[in-house]
Design a protein around this motif. Structure first.
Motif, short mmCIF file in Angstrom:
data_model
loop_
_atom_site.label_atom_id
_atom_site.label_comp_id
_atom_site.label_asym_id
_atom_site.label_seq_id
_atom_site.Cartn_x
_atom_site.Cartn_y
_atom_site.Cartn_z
N PRO A 110 0.82 -1.21 0.00
CA PRO A 110 0.00 0.00 0.00
C PRO A 110 0.85 1.26 0.00
O PRO A 110 1.81 1.39 0.76
CB PRO A 110 -0.79 -0.13 1.31
N GLY A 111 0.51 2.18 -0.90
CA GLY A 111 1.27 3.41 -1.06
C GLY A 111 2.15 3.44 -2.29
O GLY A 111 2.60 4.51 -2.70
N GLU A 112 2.40 2.28 -2.88
CA GLU A 112 3.25 2.23 -4.08
C GLU A 112 2.45 2.61 -5.32
O GLU A 112 1.27 2.26 -5.45
CB GLU A 112 3.88 0.85 -4.25
N PHE A 113 3.12 3.29 -6.23
CA PHE A 113 2.48 3.70 -7.49
C PHE A 113 2.73 2.61 -8.52
O PHE A 113 3.86 2.18 -8.75
CB PHE A 113 3.09 5.02 -7.97
N VAL A 114 1.65 2.15 -9.12
CA VAL A 114 1.75 1.05 -10.08
C VAL A 114 1.17 1.48 -11.42
O VAL A 114 0.36 2.40 -11.51
CB VAL A 114 1.04 -0.22 -9.57
N HIS A 115 1.58 0.77 -12.45
CA HIS A 115 1.11 1.01 -13.81
C HIS A 115 1.06 -0.33 -14.53
O HIS A 115 1.54 -1.36 -13.98
CB HIS A 115 2.03 2.00 -14.54
N PRO A 116 0.49 -0.40 -15.71
CA PRO A 116 0.31 -1.70 -16.37
C PRO A 116 1.60 -2.45 -16.64
O PRO A 116 1.56 -3.67 -16.87
CB PRO A 116 -0.38 -1.32 -17.69
N ALA A 117 2.75 -1.80 -16.63
CA ALA A 117 4.02 -2.49 -16.87
C ALA A 117 4.70 -2.94 -15.58
O ALA A 117 5.75 -3.59 -15.64
CB ALA A 117 4.97 -1.60 -17.67
N LYS A 118 4.14 -2.59 -14.43
CA LYS A 118 4.75 -2.95 -13.15
C LYS A 118 3.93 -4.07 -12.50
O LYS A 118 2.73 -3.91 -12.26
CB LYS A 118 4.80 -1.74 -12.22
N PRO A 119 4.55 -5.21 -12.21
CA PRO A 119 3.78 -6.32 -11.61
C PRO A 119 3.37 -5.98 -10.18
O PRO A 119 4.12 -5.38 -9.41
CB PRO A 119 4.77 -7.48 -11.64
N ILE A 120 2.15 -6.34 -9.84
CA ILE A 120 1.65 -6.12 -8.49
C ILE A 120 1.68 -7.41 -7.67
O ILE A 120 1.57 -7.36 -6.43
CB ILE A 120 0.22 -5.56 -8.52
#
Length: 418
Positions: free
Chosen positions: A238-248
């Protein structure tokens, strides 16, 4: 750990319109309950109340509550504006969730609707003699409630939106989240040691939107992993910025569409960070408050020193953090979650203040004392990060605009601590 729907419900109950709607519904029911209640009383009361007397009281309540509600709304908006401009826009959300303000406004709106419904019911002769007496007694109770609410509101207005009060809200939110993370270092799951490494037998899961991780439903992830006899690792806290190229996340089997959908639905993304599962956000907001205070336009080192003290209070409980997770803390055995990095917490709260307060001797001295306190409380836990930040402060001080006497004064303390 809260499920996604429990977390969503908790967010919903913090909004003003939900509380106001509940009070409004309660007011309407209260105003109308005298209609059926009057038929349950066989014997008339020894005295009666005229419709004109009750109606006049309700007229006064309706007109005054509408004015008070409008005034209170303007005060609330002014407090939000003050918190946004004098503290930081990130702290405004906590001011908006203030329960006292919400209860006051909801009480005023509910009282207005109660009066309005009572007036309408009286004008249509829905109340008999007993009904008017019941309505009168309830109205007296509403008046008492309004008086108590106004007295609380007057006291609360002296603090609402002020820098100190808003800063305390941020500190409490950050401290609560830190304590929760100390109690559950990996949110009730197993620890993921290598966060940046995806095993060869695992498949990465990517989010379908762009934003910050606001909440992770570990229970839903564990149920999904248990259903498919797999193991799921969370890669974005929680708090991390994610985008479609970054695995969650990753899962150690071939991820079908329904598996990907289940994992993505368990990880809630939003445009803004949330205080609930994100201890770093609270520390970052505190650092923003200090940075704004240290700007040349504000020039308020006292607020920065206050933030340093609050950061110290938040971090000291971390001495009880256990890096080794016992079996009692593992509630979701099929999920892996990385632990928080103490170095990130130090950077979030101290680095902006070190940078922006480098030319203020009083801020530098308070930073040194705070870091020294942490090293004294738990040298084996805080020592490495304290030394790292003291080294950074030393480099910044050498290139600052402080006079030579102040630099030498700071240098003596660096030589003792490093």
């Amino acid at each position: 750990m809260l499920s996604k729907w429990q977390w969503f419900l908790s967010q919903l109950t913090r909004t003003l319109w939900i509380r106001a709607s509940f009070f409004a519904l309660l007011a309407v029911v209260t105003a109308l309950i005298a209609i059926p209640a009057q038929h349950m009383i066989d014997n008339p009361f020894p005295f009666s109340v005229g419709s004109d007397s009750v109606g006049q009281i309700l007229d006064i309540l309706a007109s005054s509550m509408l004015a008070v509600t409008t005034f209170s709304l303007s005060v609330m908006v002014a407090a939000y504006t003050a918190a946004s401009s004098s503290v930081t826009p990130r702290a405004t959300k906590l001011v908006q969730q203030d329960t006292t303000t919400q209860n006051v406004l909801a009480t005023f709106i509910g009282s207005f609707l109660y009066s309005l419904v009572g007036i309408v019911a009286l004008s249509t002769d829905q109340y008999g003699e007993n009904g008017r007496l019941i309505l009168f007694v309830v109205t007296i109770g509403v008046i008492i409630l309004i008086v108590i609410t106004i007295l609380r509101w007057i006291e609360h207005l002296s603090q609402l939106g002020r820098v100190g009060e808003t800063t305390e809200r941020v500190e409490n939110a950050a401290a609560e989240t830190i304590l929760q993370r100390i109690k559950n270092p990996t949110l009730g799951a197993n620890e993921l040691v290598e966060k940046d490494v995806i095993p060869d037998n695992a498949e990465a899961i990517f989010g379908k939107s762009i934003g910050y991780v606001q909440h992770i439903d570990i229970g839903a992830l564990n149920a999904c992993a248990e259903k498919y006899q797999a193991e799921i690792a969370v890669l974005a806290l929680p708090g991390e910025f994610v985008h479609p190229a970054k695995p969650i996340a990753w899962i150690n089997l071939h991820a079908k569409d329904e598996i990907v959908a289940s994992i993505c639905s368990a990880i809630t993304l939003g445009n803004e960070r949330s205080f609930d599962q994100d201890p770093r956000f609270g520390l970052s907001v505190l650092a923003e408050i200090a940075s704004r205070a240290l700007s040349p336009a504000v020039n308020d080192p006292g607020t920065a020193i206050d933030v340093i003290n609050r950061g110290l209070r938040i971090l000291i409980p971390w001495k009880d953090y256990k890096s080794t997770i016992n079996d009692e803390q593992i509630i979701y055995p099929h999920v892996l979650v990385p632990a928080l990095n103490l170095a990130d917490l130090f950077d979030d709260i101290f680095m902006p203040i070190e940078r922006d307060g480098v030319n203020m001797i009083e801020v530098q001295l308070r930073l040194q004392k705070a870091l020294a306190s942490l090293a004294q409380v738990a040298p084996n836990i805080f020592g490495q990060d304290v030394s790292r930040h003291l080294q950074l402060m030393k480099q910044r001080t050498s290139q600052s605009s402080l006079i030579e006497a102040d630099k030498q004064r700071l240098q003596l303390i660096y030589d003792e601590l490093i």
